[in-house]
Design a protein around this motif. Sequence first.
Motif, PDB file in Angstrom:
ATOM      1  N   ASP A   1      -1.405  -8.337  -9.003  1.00 20.48           N
ATOM      2  CA  ASP A   1      -2.269  -7.761  -8.139  1.00 20.48           C
ATOM      3  C   ASP A   1      -1.556  -7.949  -6.665  1.00 20.48           C
ATOM      4  N   CYS A   2      -2.301  -7.333  -5.637  1.00 17.94           N
ATOM      5  CA  CYS A   2      -1.477  -7.496  -4.480  1.00 17.94           C
ATOM      6  C   CYS A   2      -1.383  -8.872  -3.713  1.00 17.94           C
ATOM      7  N   GLU A   3      -2.628  -9.705  -4.184  1.00 14.84           N
ATOM      8  CA  GLU A   3      -2.586 -11.174  -3.451  1.00 14.84           C
ATOM      9  C   GLU A   3      -1.623 -11.891  -3.896  1.00 14.84           C
ATOM     10  N   SER A   4      -0.886 -11.853  -4.995  1.00 17.23           N
ATOM     11  CA  SER A   4       0.417 -12.668  -5.385  1.00 17.23           C
ATOM     12  C   SER A   4       1.415 -12.318  -4.487  1.00 17.23           C
ATOM     13  N   MET A   5       1.398 -10.878  -4.203  1.00 16.67           N
ATOM     14  CA  MET A   5       2.765 -10.553  -3.301  1.00 16.67           C
ATOM     15  C   MET A   5       2.737 -10.893  -1.923  1.00 16.67           C
ATOM     16  N   MET A   6       1.216 -11.073  -1.488  1.00 18.01           N
ATOM     17  CA  MET A   6       1.027 -11.380  -0.079  1.00 18.01           C
ATOM     18  C   MET A   6       1.230 -12.828   0.108  1.00 18.01           C
ATOM     19  N   GLU A   7       1.111 -13.875  -0.785  1.00 14.24           N
ATOM     20  CA  GLU A   7       1.154 -15.092  -0.888  1.00 14.24           C
ATOM     21  C   GLU A   7       2.647 -15.365  -0.453  1.00 14.24           C
ATOM     22  N   ALA A   8       3.375 -14.502  -1.024  1.00 13.36           N
ATOM     23  CA  ALA A   8       4.995 -14.637  -0.898  1.00 13.36           C
ATOM     24  C   ALA A   8       5.548 -13.911   0.315  1.00 13.36           C
ATOM     25  N   GLU A   9       4.728 -13.629   1.383  1.00 16.06           N
ATOM     26  CA  GLU A   9       5.155 -12.916   2.619  1.00 16.06           C
ATOM     27  C   GLU A   9       6.106 -13.817   3.587  1.00 16.06           C
ATOM     28  N   PRO A  10       5.760 -14.936   3.419  1.00 19.44           N
ATOM     29  CA  PRO A  10       7.029 -15.909   4.343  1.00 19.44           C
ATOM     30  C   PRO A  10       8.450 -15.879   3.422  1.00 19.44           C
ATOM     31  N   ALA A  11       8.156 -15.957   2.274  1.00 23.31           N
ATOM     32  CA  ALA A  11       9.459 -16.117   1.649  1.00 23.31           C
ATOM     33  C   ALA A  11      10.336 -14.499   1.732  1.00 23.31           C
ATOM     34  N   ILE A  12       9.419 -13.443   1.617  1.00 25.77           N
ATOM     35  CA  ILE A  12       9.908 -12.066   1.657  1.00 25.77           C
ATOM     36  C   ILE A  12      10.897 -11.779   3.144  1.00 25.77           C
ATOM     37  N   ARG A  13      10.027 -12.522   4.033  1.00 19.87           N
ATOM     38  CA  ARG A  13      10.658 -12.236   5.573  1.00 19.87           C
ATOM     39  C   ARG A  13      11.824 -12.916   5.612  1.00 19.87           C
TER      40      ARG A  13
ATOM     41  N   ARG B   1       0.849  -1.153  -0.044  1.00 13.00           N
ATOM     42  CA  ARG B   1       0.036   0.084   0.124  1.00 13.00           C
ATOM     43  C   ARG B   1       0.697   1.279  -0.050  1.00 13.00           C
ATOM     44  N   SER B   2       1.990   1.166   0.776  1.00 13.66           N
ATOM     45  CA  SER B   2       2.910   2.469   0.823  1.00 13.66           C
ATOM     46  C   SER B   2       3.632   2.565  -0.528  1.00 13.66           C
ATOM     47  N   ALA B   3       3.789   1.545  -1.289  1.00 15.73           N
ATOM     48  CA  ALA B   3       4.658   1.647  -2.393  1.00 15.73           C
ATOM     49  C   ALA B   3       3.671   2.421  -3.549  1.00 15.73           C
ATOM     50  N   THR B   4       2.368   1.683  -3.680  1.00 11.21           N
ATOM     51  CA  THR B   4       1.580   2.194  -4.339  1.00 11.21           C
ATOM     52  C   THR B   4       1.035   3.620  -4.522  1.00 11.21           C
ATOM     53  N   LEU B   5       1.134   3.884  -2.896  1.00  9.06           N
ATOM     54  CA  LEU B   5       0.603   5.258  -2.809  1.00  9.06           C
ATOM     55  C   LEU B   5       1.588   6.255  -3.205  1.00  9.06           C
ATOM     56  N   ASN B   6       2.658   5.970  -3.064  1.00 13.20           N
ATOM     57  CA  ASN B   6       3.923   7.091  -3.563  1.00 13.20           C
ATOM     58  C   ASN B   6       3.762   7.146  -5.152  1.00 13.20           C
ATOM     59  N   HIS B   7       3.135   6.448  -5.952  1.00 15.96           N
ATOM     60  CA  HIS B   7       2.981   6.171  -7.346  1.00 15.96           C
ATOM     61  C   HIS B   7       1.613   6.220  -7.802  1.00 15.96           C
ATOM     62  N   PRO B   8       0.825   7.198  -7.750  1.00 10.87           N
ATOM     63  CA  PRO B   8      -0.691   7.162  -8.196  1.00 10.87           C
ATOM     64  C   PRO B   8      -0.967   6.878  -9.466  1.00 10.87           C
ATOM     65  N   ARG B   9      -0.101   6.914 -10.368  1.00 10.65           N
ATOM     66  CA  ARG B   9      -0.369   6.246 -11.703  1.00 10.65           C
ATOM     67  C   ARG B   9      -0.299   4.870 -11.849  1.00 10.65           C
ATOM     68  N   ASN B  10       0.427   4.102 -11.059  1.00  6.54           N
ATOM     69  CA  ASN B  10       0.388   2.798 -11.035  1.00  6.54           C
ATOM     70  C   ASN B  10      -0.414   2.057 -10.220  1.00  6.54           C
ATOM     71  N   ALA B  11      -0.950   0.810 -10.738  1.00  6.54           N
ATOM     72  CA  ALA B  11      -1.979  -0.164  -9.823  1.00  6.54           C
ATOM     73  C   ALA B  11      -1.144  -1.092  -9.279  1.00  6.54           C
ATOM     74  N   THR B  12       0.135  -1.308  -9.687  1.00  3.17           N
ATOM     75  CA  THR B  12       0.693  -2.545  -9.157  1.00  3.17           C
ATOM     76  C   THR B  12       2.260  -2.027  -8.763  1.00  3.17           C
ATOM     77  N   ALA B  13       2.993  -3.099  -7.872  1.00  7.89           N
ATOM     78  CA  ALA B  13       4.305  -2.530  -7.411  1.00  7.89           C
ATOM     79  C   ALA B  13       5.229  -3.759  -7.524  1.00  7.89           C
ATOM     80  N   PRO B  14       6.481  -3.482  -7.937  1.00 10.42           N
ATOM     81  CA  PRO B  14       7.624  -4.637  -7.929  1.00 10.42           C
ATOM     82  C   PRO B  14       8.243  -5.093  -6.704  1.00 10.42           C
ATOM     83  N   LEU B  15       8.358  -6.314  -6.786  1.00  6.12           N
ATOM     84  CA  LEU B  15       9.071  -6.931  -5.377  1.00  6.12           C
ATOM     85  C   LEU B  15      10.280  -6.174  -4.969  1.00  6.12           C
ATOM     86  N   ILE B  16      10.873  -5.371  -5.692  1.00  8.52           N
ATOM     87  CA  ILE B  16      12.001  -4.477  -5.274  1.00  8.52           C
ATOM     88  C   ILE B  16      11.510  -3.220  -4.299  1.00  8.52           C
ATOM     89  N   ALA B  17      10.281  -2.859  -4.962  1.00 10.45           N
ATOM     90  CA  ALA B  17       9.686  -1.920  -4.002  1.00 10.45           C
ATOM     91  C   ALA B  17       9.362  -2.156  -2.636  1.00 10.45           C
TER      92      ALA B  17
END
Length: 820
Positions: free
Chosen positions: A671-683, A544-560
Motif C-alpha cells: 500500500d501507499c503507507e509503506s512507500m510514504m514511510e520510506a520518504e526520507p530514504a527516497i529524498r 498518486r500520480s503514478a497510480t493515476l496513470n495506470h488505472p488497472r493497478n492499485a499499487t506502484a513500484p519504487l521505480i515509478a
Amino acid sequence: MLIDSLHSQNIKSQVESILQLLQQENTLRNCNINPIQISLEKIISPKFDIVFAGAFSAGKSMLINALLERELLYSAEGHATGTECKIEYAVADKERVILTFLSQVEITEQALNLCQQLGFNTVSNIHASEVLDLLNQGCQAILEQEGGESKSERAKQAKALMLLIEGYVVNSDRIHAINNNTYPMEDFNFTNLKEAAGYARRGSNSAVLKRIEYYCHHPLLQDGNVIIDTPGIDAPVDKDAQLTYNKIQHPDTSAVVCVLKPAAAGDMTKEETQLLEMMRGNGGIRDRVFYVFNRIDETWYNQQLRSRLDNLISDQFHHTSKVFKTSGLLGFYGSQIKQTNGNNQFGLDSIFAESIKGLDGEEETPQFINEFLRYCANSGKLAPSQFRISVNSFETPNQNYVRILSEQGTTLINQLIQDSGVEEFRTAITRYLTEEKRPQLFKNLADDLEDICIQLKKHYQTLQNNLYSQPQEIEAMKEQELQRLNQQLQEVGNEFSQHMAMEINQITTNASHTFEADFQQLQSRMIHRLDELLDTFSVAEAYRSATLNHPRNATAPLIAILVEALYYLSNQLEDILIASSQEVIANIFQQLIGNIRKSEYYRQLYRLLGNDSGIEQELKQLEKDVDNAIVSAARIECDRFVRESPRFYDEGTFSIYQFRQTLLQTSQGYDCESMMEAEPAIRQLLKLDFEPKVSETIRKNFRQVINQTLKTLLLPMADKQTDVILQQYSHARNYLQQTLEKEAEDKILSNQRLLSEVEQKIEIYNHAINAINSNLQMMGLYEHLLPVINDVDEVMDVVNHEIIDTTLVNNDVNNQLLNN
C-alpha cells in the motif's frame, strides 16, 4: 661657501616651479621626483650631518679628535655605550656643551647586562649602596686577576661596569628615574669648552651620558656642517647598535665617514658589510661616503694584514677615490705632543698625567706611548739615514719615550703625523666641505632635474609646433576637419570593436566583477532551489500520480516514484535556471550599453553623425538572440537531469547501497503507507543523484555555454558594426557641414588659448631654469647646465628635424581641447 636663507628660498621656489609644471602635464606627472626633492632639501637645509659610523673600538671618536685637533670625545677601549655625540659650529666666544643623561632605567639595563656577562647573575637591585660596593670589589678583583683593564675582554667589561657605577653615584642628583635630563655646561659651573669636554670625557661621566652636544669653533664646522659620532654597529646592547643604523637611514644624514677595522682585523665583519648596504639605500647620502681604514699601523708590523687590506681595497673600493688609511691614535696624539716640550716630559706631565696613574701607585704606560715606541722600533717607516733611534730594554717605556723625543724633536713628530694618514684625511675632507660640497650638491640637483627638463622641453616644443601648424582661418580649419573625417570614422569603429572584445574578454576570463557576482547568484539560487525541492518532495503526491496513470493497478513500484521525482525535479530546476540566466544576460547587456554610452568614441559618433549608427538597436536585438540561445541551452541542460547519473547503479557506490536499502524498506507492504514511510530514504537517494549533476552544470558546463554564446554572437556583430560606421562617410560629411563652422571657430580660439598657456609655461620654465643655471655657472658647473627653450623659430627647426609621433601629438592637443 655659505648659502643664505633668501638664496635657499629662491632655489626652492625655482625647483618647485618646474615640479608644478611637470604635475600639470598628464603624460609626465608620473615621473619620479623623489631624488629631486632629496637633492633640493640637501641644498636648502641649514645643517649638513656627517655621521661617523663603524664598529666599536674602530677609532671613530679618536679620529674625530684628530680631525678637529682637540680632545673632545671620550675614546677608550672597553664596553661600547649608547652615547651619541654631536659637534656643531660656534663662534670663538660662544663655545658650549649640552649634556643629556641616561635615566635610571637605562643605567640599570646596562649594568645588569654587564653583570650577566661577568657572571654576577644574582644581582637584582643595583641601586642599593651595599650592592654597588660588592660589585666594585668584584670588578676590582677581576682587574687584578687579569692584570689590568686592557688585558682581556673580561677586564674591559669589569672596568666598564666600575665606570658605570661610579658615574651613577657621582651624578645621581642629575639622573631621573625615567626621563633623560638635559643640562647646559653653565649648570656645572664650567666656563669654557675645555672644562666641559674634560668632564664629559671622563670615563665615569661618559658612561652615564646619553647624548653630548658640542658647539665648537672650527672652520670644518662652518656652513652648517655637523659631525655626529655614533655607538658601534656591533655594540653588545642591540638598541645601541640600532641607534647607529637608524641614523644611517635618516633622511637628514648627508654624508658618512665609514670607519672600518679590516686594517687590524684582516676582513670586513658582517656588521660592516650590512652598514655599507644600508648606506646605499639612503638617497640622501648618495656617493658622499668617506671610507677610512683606521689602525693602519697594525699593517706595518704584519705583511699578511697589509696584503689582505690592499686586496680588499682593490676589489671592493676601486669605485671611489674617498679611501683613506689612518691611525687616529698616532695622528691625534702626534698633533698634541707637538705643542709640548721637555719641560713637561713631552706630555707625560700634562696630556698623559691621568693615564700613567696605575694601580697601587705604579706608573703605567699610556697606549699611545707603547704604539709610539713600536713605530720607532719596528714600523719600517723611518729612514735609518735620517732617524737613528734606539729603544732600550733597560729603560722603562716612558723613559724611552722622553729620551727619543729629546733626541729627535719635532722632525720625528712631523714624520709620525704624516705616516698616520690623518693629515691627508683632514686635508681631503676639509677640501670637500669647504670647496666641493656646495658644487656637488648643485651638480646632484642638476643631474636629477635634467631628465624631467628634457621631457618638459620636448613636450612644450611638440605642443607648440603642433598648435602653430593648425589652420588659423575658419575655412582652412573646416577643410582640415573634413579631410580627417574618414580617419575619425575608422578610429571610432576600431575603438568600438576593441571595446566589445575587451568587455567579452573580461567576462570569459573572470575579470568582470559584476558578471561574477551575477553568476554566483545564479549558482546560489540553483543550489538553494534544489535543497528546497528535496526538502518538500512528497512521495504521496508522486504515488498518486503514478497510480493515476495506470488505472488497472492499485499499487506502484519504487521505480515509478523515482521516475515521477526525476521529471518533477528536472522541470522545476529548469524554470529557475532559465529565470536566473535571463537576469544574468539582461545585466550583461545593461552594463555593456552603459559602458558604451560613457565611452569617448560614442560621444565622437554623435559629434560626427548625430546618432550612434544603430549600435544600441543592434545590441537590443542581439540581447534577444543571446537570451533565446541561453534559454534553449538551459532547457537542454536540465532535460538531461531526467536521466540518472551514469555511475548511479555502480557496484560499491553509496548510491546503489542507498537504493537497495530504500527498496528493502518499501517492499515491506503493497500500500501507499509503506512507500510514504520510506520518504526520507527516497529524498536522500534523489539528493545523491541530483547534487553532482547540478554542480556539474553550474560550476562547469553552463558557464562555458554563456561564454561561448557571447563570443559567437557579439564579436561578429562588433566587426559588422565597424564596417557600418565607416560606410556613414557621406552622412557624416553632410551632418558636419551644418555645425563645422561654429566648431572650427571655437577650435581656432581654443588653439590660440592653448598656445598662450604653453607660452606662459615656457616663460615660467625658462625663468626657473635660467636662475638655476646662474647658480651652476657661478660654481663652474658648465657641463651640467639645464636646457632652456629658445624662440619659436628654433623650436620649429628643432621639431622639424626630429621624428615625431604625430598621432600622439594630435591626441595630446585634442585631449587638452576636450578637457578645456
